[in-house]
Design a protein around this motif. Structure first.
Motif, mmCIF file in Angstrom:
data_model
loop_
_atom_site.group_PDB
_atom_site.id
_atom_site.type_symbol
_atom_site.label_atom_id
_atom_site.label_comp_id
_atom_site.label_asym_id
_atom_site.label_seq_id
_atom_site.Cartn_x
_atom_site.Cartn_y
_atom_site.Cartn_z
ATOM 1 N N MET A 347 13.791 6.703 -11.350
ATOM 2 C CA MET A 347 13.921 5.206 -11.379
ATOM 3 C C MET A 347 14.171 4.611 -9.961
ATOM 4 S SD MET A 347 14.164 2.718 -13.613
ATOM 5 C CE MET A 347 14.537 3.404 -14.934
ATOM 6 N N ASP A 348 15.007 5.290 -9.108
ATOM 7 C CA ASP A 348 15.133 4.660 -7.545
ATOM 8 C C ASP A 348 13.685 4.713 -7.205
ATOM 9 O OD1 ASP A 348 17.283 4.301 -5.648
ATOM 10 O OD2 ASP A 348 15.707 5.340 -4.752
ATOM 11 N N ALA A 349 12.986 5.659 -6.984
ATOM 12 C CA ALA A 349 11.623 5.783 -6.400
ATOM 13 C C ALA A 349 10.779 4.728 -6.872
ATOM 14 C CB ALA A 349 10.980 7.373 -6.591
ATOM 15 N N PHE A 350 10.686 4.598 -8.286
ATOM 16 C CA PHE A 350 9.825 3.577 -8.982
ATOM 17 C C PHE A 350 10.405 2.242 -8.750
ATOM 18 C CE2 PHE A 350 8.749 7.032 -12.181
ATOM 19 C CZ PHE A 350 7.528 7.279 -11.725
ATOM 20 N N ALA A 351 11.557 1.962 -8.420
ATOM 21 C CA ALA A 351 11.952 0.514 -8.422
ATOM 22 C C ALA A 351 11.812 0.085 -6.826
ATOM 23 C CB ALA A 351 13.504 0.526 -8.590
ATOM 24 N N TYR A 352 11.872 1.142 -5.898
ATOM 25 C CA TYR A 352 11.424 1.013 -4.323
ATOM 26 C C TYR A 352 10.147 0.644 -4.370
ATOM 27 C CZ TYR A 352 10.424 1.596 0.394
ATOM 28 O OH TYR A 352 9.984 1.434 1.651
ATOM 29 N N THR A 353 9.275 1.360 -5.286
ATOM 30 C CA THR A 353 7.709 1.110 -5.136
ATOM 31 C C THR A 353 7.485 -0.189 -5.853
ATOM 32 O OG1 THR A 353 7.483 3.489 -5.206
ATOM 33 C CG2 THR A 353 5.598 2.283 -5.775
ATOM 34 N N ALA A 354 7.941 -0.594 -6.867
ATOM 35 C CA ALA A 354 7.670 -1.723 -7.385
ATOM 36 C C ALA A 354 8.240 -2.909 -6.566
ATOM 37 C CB ALA A 354 8.418 -1.845 -8.804
ATOM 38 N N GLY A 355 9.147 -2.850 -5.706
ATOM 39 C CA GLY A 355 9.630 -3.906 -4.868
ATOM 40 C C GLY A 355 8.515 -4.021 -3.739
ATOM 41 N N VAL A 356 7.922 -2.873 -3.416
ATOM 42 C CA VAL A 356 6.884 -2.884 -2.448
ATOM 43 C C VAL A 356 5.555 -3.483 -2.654
ATOM 44 C CG1 VAL A 356 5.235 -1.464 -1.038
ATOM 45 C CG2 VAL A 356 7.849 -0.822 -0.726
ATOM 46 N N LEU A 357 5.213 -3.040 -3.934
ATOM 47 C CA LEU A 357 3.878 -3.791 -4.504
ATOM 48 C C LEU A 357 4.084 -5.317 -4.749
ATOM 49 C CD1 LEU A 357 2.907 -0.757 -6.914
ATOM 50 C CD2 LEU A 357 2.075 -1.165 -4.387
ATOM 51 N N VAL A 358 5.136 -5.411 -5.351
ATOM 52 C CA VAL A 358 5.435 -7.098 -5.961
ATOM 53 C C VAL A 358 5.149 -7.795 -4.584
ATOM 54 C CG1 VAL A 358 6.897 -8.605 -6.719
ATOM 55 C CG2 VAL A 358 6.524 -6.532 -8.147
ATOM 56 N N THR A 359 6.199 -7.386 -3.623
ATOM 57 C CA THR A 359 5.955 -8.191 -2.361
ATOM 58 C C THR A 359 4.662 -8.190 -1.682
ATOM 59 O OG1 THR A 359 8.545 -7.560 -2.169
ATOM 60 C CG2 THR A 359 7.512 -8.540 -0.341
ATOM 61 N N PHE A 360 4.085 -7.257 -1.655
ATOM 62 C CA PHE A 360 2.717 -7.118 -1.116
ATOM 63 C C PHE A 360 1.918 -8.006 -1.521
ATOM 64 C CE2 PHE A 360 2.960 -3.287 1.755
ATOM 65 C CZ PHE A 360 2.425 -3.930 2.975
ATOM 66 N N ALA A 361 1.795 -8.090 -2.913
ATOM 67 C CA ALA A 361 0.805 -8.731 -3.710
ATOM 68 C C ALA A 361 1.447 -10.370 -3.533
ATOM 69 C CB ALA A 361 0.998 -8.482 -5.362
ATOM 70 N N ALA A 362 2.592 -10.791 -3.566
ATOM 71 C CA ALA A 362 2.977 -12.074 -3.548
ATOM 72 C C ALA A 362 2.792 -12.490 -1.997
ATOM 73 C CB ALA A 362 4.675 -12.261 -3.625
ATOM 74 N N MET A 363 2.890 -11.706 -0.947
ATOM 75 C CA MET A 363 2.632 -12.460 0.496
ATOM 76 C C MET A 363 1.096 -12.514 0.460
ATOM 77 S SD MET A 363 5.336 -10.567 2.819
ATOM 78 C CE MET A 363 4.584 -11.290 4.144
ATOM 79 N N ALA A 364 0.333 -11.348 0.079
ATOM 80 C CA ALA A 364 -0.901 -11.625 0.278
ATOM 81 C C ALA A 364 -1.649 -12.801 -0.489
ATOM 82 C CB ALA A 364 -1.870 -10.263 -0.392
ATOM 83 N N ALA A 365 -1.066 -13.166 -2.041
ATOM 84 C CA ALA A 365 -1.377 -14.418 -2.515
ATOM 85 C C ALA A 365 -1.146 -15.653 -1.876
ATOM 86 C CB ALA A 365 -0.745 -14.208 -3.910
ATOM 87 N N LEU A 366 0.055 -15.679 -1.089
ATOM 88 C CA LEU A 366 0.311 -16.876 -0.389
ATOM 89 C C LEU A 366 -0.237 -16.963 0.786
ATOM 90 C CD1 LEU A 366 2.522 -19.156 0.149
ATOM 91 C CD2 LEU A 366 3.818 -17.478 1.472
ATOM 92 N N LEU A 367 -0.710 -15.774 1.643
ATOM 93 C CA LEU A 367 -1.723 -15.803 2.667
ATOM 94 C C LEU A 367 -2.872 -16.597 2.305
ATOM 95 C CD1 LEU A 367 -2.390 -15.303 5.538
ATOM 96 C CD2 LEU A 367 -2.490 -13.040 5.106
ATOM 97 N N LEU A 368 -3.660 -15.974 1.112
ATOM 98 C CA LEU A 368 -4.930 -16.053 0.861
ATOM 99 C C LEU A 368 -4.913 -17.597 0.301
ATOM 100 C CD1 LEU A 368 -6.085 -13.196 -1.201
ATOM 101 C CD2 LEU A 368 -6.642 -13.702 1.038
ATOM 102 N N ALA A 369 -3.860 -18.328 0.022
ATOM 103 C CA ALA A 369 -3.838 -19.611 -0.595
ATOM 104 C C ALA A 369 -3.785 -20.498 0.389
ATOM 105 C CB ALA A 369 -2.604 -19.765 -1.430
#
Length: 698
Positions: A347-369
């Motif tokens: 659960m700890d490993a999956f939560a950390y990975t989810a935090g990384v992926l969600v933040t990458f996707a959000a920052m990428a979307a903001l940058l592209l916008a």
């Protein structure tokens, strides 16, 4: 019969004389050919460089686009003979990831008119010599050259040469025409509007004659209204620096698989050239052809390589200096898992990975916008704002105080998420993943230049997929705990050793704070450091009050005072503004100047360009360890190499565009111009040996 054979032999010999010997280079076969059997004094002799390129390889048009070099011909002719300009075939767009070049494939024919002076003696043959140089590319680019010659008689009359005449006439017929179309251009809302009256039917694409006028990889919107063709163009870097008075180029129109080229000469308009209604039509117009706008324009193997580099580059990012603080923070988290059950570890490993992926996707979307809205930004853009850097510095400072034991947030050692981390491990791990991305974003580590450069030019879905692959690589070492939880179970059970470890790791946070304060000093000057210092003091008071409230069993007055101190801590950060002296350059270096660079290239002077930023830790590491050493300064002086600094600490569209022209999107980027052709891109982690080898080659 003998007379016929002699005539036939003479004809074949003459025909052979009008076709130069073929020269085979690495990936092309080239020869000179003449249209007629003889050169006639007082007339124009049409010759051509005829090439046969290997399948898939291409050479370049006179404006090669984002990269490449045009054909160069150096003639040696009889006295009084003159060679005209090269007549290029109609170019095609050649996409490669985020770049778009203009060039030719297959069997291009480059026409050259040669003026034969009146009164030149007839009855003899002359030899026309040319040294031809070109750049030929597939997935790699290779400079090629050949010495070509053509011997041709000088006579009073001439006849077409079979084979040659047909090829040259076909090239003339397909060559761009001057139809006398009236054209004008004007700046419109940050873009270029080109208006052409009476343009023939067909899907249009405009190719500027000069590089740097129009962004090659940007889409071109089109509309036809009131008998006029309107084309919306994105200004290139040279256009932005020095807007031209004339925009000349080639209009290519495609209809039913056939292309025609029309030469365009467009002066800058004095008044408006587009009405509101026409502007709306242009805005709604479908973009002109741009293969780089879809993943279909990139070969499958290239896509595989891009995603592979993104994942591997993300893994390597864990070893980059800028991510070290989060590595320490995550290490303390992993240490806490010693003795935990497998479900908790997963659960700890999956939560950390989810935090990384969600933040990458959000920052990428903001940058592209933001980029779609016209902002000239690259990856790590959030640290170009001193307010963002100051906010980040205070957050990291608070994390350091938490690790040092001044206050606690629940029992989690991963707390970067405030009250959210009072929940059990997964919430804290998620927000540690978020923080890891915010810290890692300024880093463009090894292998990441190509995938991030591609992502910033690709469609949104493909771009975000690349950033998610990068995030997967960043999280991969910790994700392995979900697959092999016994690795964490092998650690000692939590105890006093964890308290000491956590206190030790607090110093990594404080080191990061020092670095961020230095970045603010360069961005906002001494006044900015003062505001940041006030924020640190208020944040420390808030943390101390919060810690006291915990000792007193959650005393409400202390909690209210702590909240008030937190508000005061972040208030001064709103006063941070960019200082005019933020990008000052050291005495022995020059600030990046594209006009100066062009002059130095023309003079053959070697130039080294350091694309850097104060918030880029890898850049600062290279500077301290390699670039700013006495040995390196002496080497620059001895080799006569000019050292230019392109500082992206604060937003700079000129520097951002220069980086993107190299297929990159962030710093560090190191370019070396040896005075000839395109620059050499150096590794992102520099060594003294590599720099010495590069500079001593000049």
């Amino acid at each position: 019969m003998l007379r016929f054979l002699f005539a036939l032999a003479a004809f074949l010999t003459a025909a052979h004389a009008q076709t130069g010997e073929a020269v085979r280079t690495g990936h092309a076969e080239s020869r000179l050919i003449a249209e007629t059997t003889a050169a006639v004094p007082g007339e124009t002799l049409w010759v051509a460089l005829a090439q046969e390129l290997e399948e898939g390889w291409h050479v370049y048009w006179k404006n090669p686009g984002d990269s490449g070099l045009p054909l160069s011909l150096g003639w040696t002719l009889p006295e009084g003979w003159e060679a005209g300009e090269i007549g290029y075939p109609i170019p095609h767009r050649l996409p490669l990831g985020p770049l778009t070049n203009f060039g030719h494939e297959g069997s291009p024919t480059f026409l050259v008119p040669i003026t034969v002076p009146e009164g030149f003696a007839t009855g003899e043959s002359v030899t026309l010599d040319v040294f031809a140089e070109w750049l030929i590319c597939l997935d790699v680019c290779i400079p090629e050259s050949a010495n070509l010659s053509l011997t041709i008689p000088v006579a009073e009359t001439a006849q077409p040469v079979p084979g040659n005449a047909e090829r040259i006439r076909a090239a003339k017929s397909a060559a761009p025409k001057d139809l006398g179309l009236e054209a004008r251009f004007a700046d419109t809302d940050g873009s270029i509007t080109l208006r052409i009256e009476g343009a023939p039917a067909g899907e249009p694409v405009f190719y500027p004659n000069e590089g740097g006028m129009v962004e090659p990889s940007a889409p071109q919107s089109t509309a036809r209204q009131d008998g006029a063709l309107f084309i919306g163009l994105t200004p290139g870097i040279d256009y932005q620096i020095d807007p031209p008075e004339n925009l000349d180029g080639l209009l290519v129109l495609e209809m039913d698989g056939q292309e025609i080229g029309v030469e365009i000469t467009a002066p800058r308009a004095v008044g408006p050239i587009i009405t509101t209604e026409q502007k709306r039509a242009l805005a709604a117009g479908a973009p002109a052809r741009r293969a780089a706008d879809s993943m279909e324009g990139t070969p499958p193997m290239a896509l595989l390589m891009i995603f592979g580099f993104a994942i591997l580059g993300g893994v390597i990012l864990n070893a980059m200096p800028c991510v070290f603080p989060i590595v320490f923070l995550k290490a303390s988290s992993v240490a806490k898992l010693g003795g935990a059950d497998r479900a908790t570890i997963r659960m700890d490993a999956f939560a950390y990975t989810a935090g990384v992926l969600v933040t990458f996707a959000a920052m990428a979307a903001l940058l592209l916008a933001l980029r779609a809205g016209g902002a000239t930004l690259g990856w790590g853009f959030h640290l170009q704002s001193p307010i963002a850097v100051g906010f980040f510095a205070v957050v990291v400072f608070l994390i350091g105080l938490n690790l040092a034991g001044l206050f606690e947030i629940g029992t989690s050692l991963q707390g970067a998420g405030g009250e959210l981390s009072q929940k059990k491990g997964p919430a804290g791990s998620f927000f540690t993943g978020l923080l890891a991305v915010l810290v890692a974003a300024p880093c463009i580590g090894p292998l990441l230049g190509l995938p991030i450069g591609y992502a910033l030019a690709a469609p949104p879905a493909a771009a975000i997929a690349v950033f998610l692959a990068l995030g997967l690589g960043l999280a991969l070492p910790y994700l392995l705990l979900a697959v092999f939880p016994q690795l964490a179970q092998a650690l000692p059970k939590p105890g006093m050793w964890m308290v000491r470890l956590k206190q030790l790791f607090s110093f990594a946070m404080f080191g990061t704070v020092v670095w961020l304060a230095w970045v603010v000093s360069l961005q906002a000057g001494p006044q900015g450091v003062l505001y940041l210092g006030i924020a640190f003091v208020a944040a420390a008071v808030a943390a101390w009050l919060f810690g006291l409230s915990q000792e007193k069993g959650g005393a409400l007055p202390l909690k209210v005072a702590a909240i008030l101190a937190f508000v005061i801590a972040f208030a001064p950060l709103t006063q941070l503004t960019t200082s005019a002296s933020a990008t000052a350059v050291a005495v022995n270096k020059e600030a990046y100047d594209e006009a100066r660079l062009a002059r130095l290239q023309a003079e053959g002077t070697p130039v080294f360009i350091d694309f850097t930023a104060a918030w880029c830790v890898t850049c600062q590491y290279n500077k301290r360890v390699v670039l700013d050493t006495p040995e390196m300064k002496q080497l620059f002086a001895e080799t006569g190499t000019i050292f230019m600094v392109a500082d992206l600490t604060n937003p700079d569209p000129v520097i951002t565009n220069a980086i993107e022209r190299q297929g990159r999107s962030g710093v560090p980027l190191y370019l070396y111009y040896n005075g000839m052709g395109d620059p050499e891109i150096l590794p992102q982690i520099l060594t003294a040996d590599r720099m010495r080898e590069t500079l001593e080659r000049s």
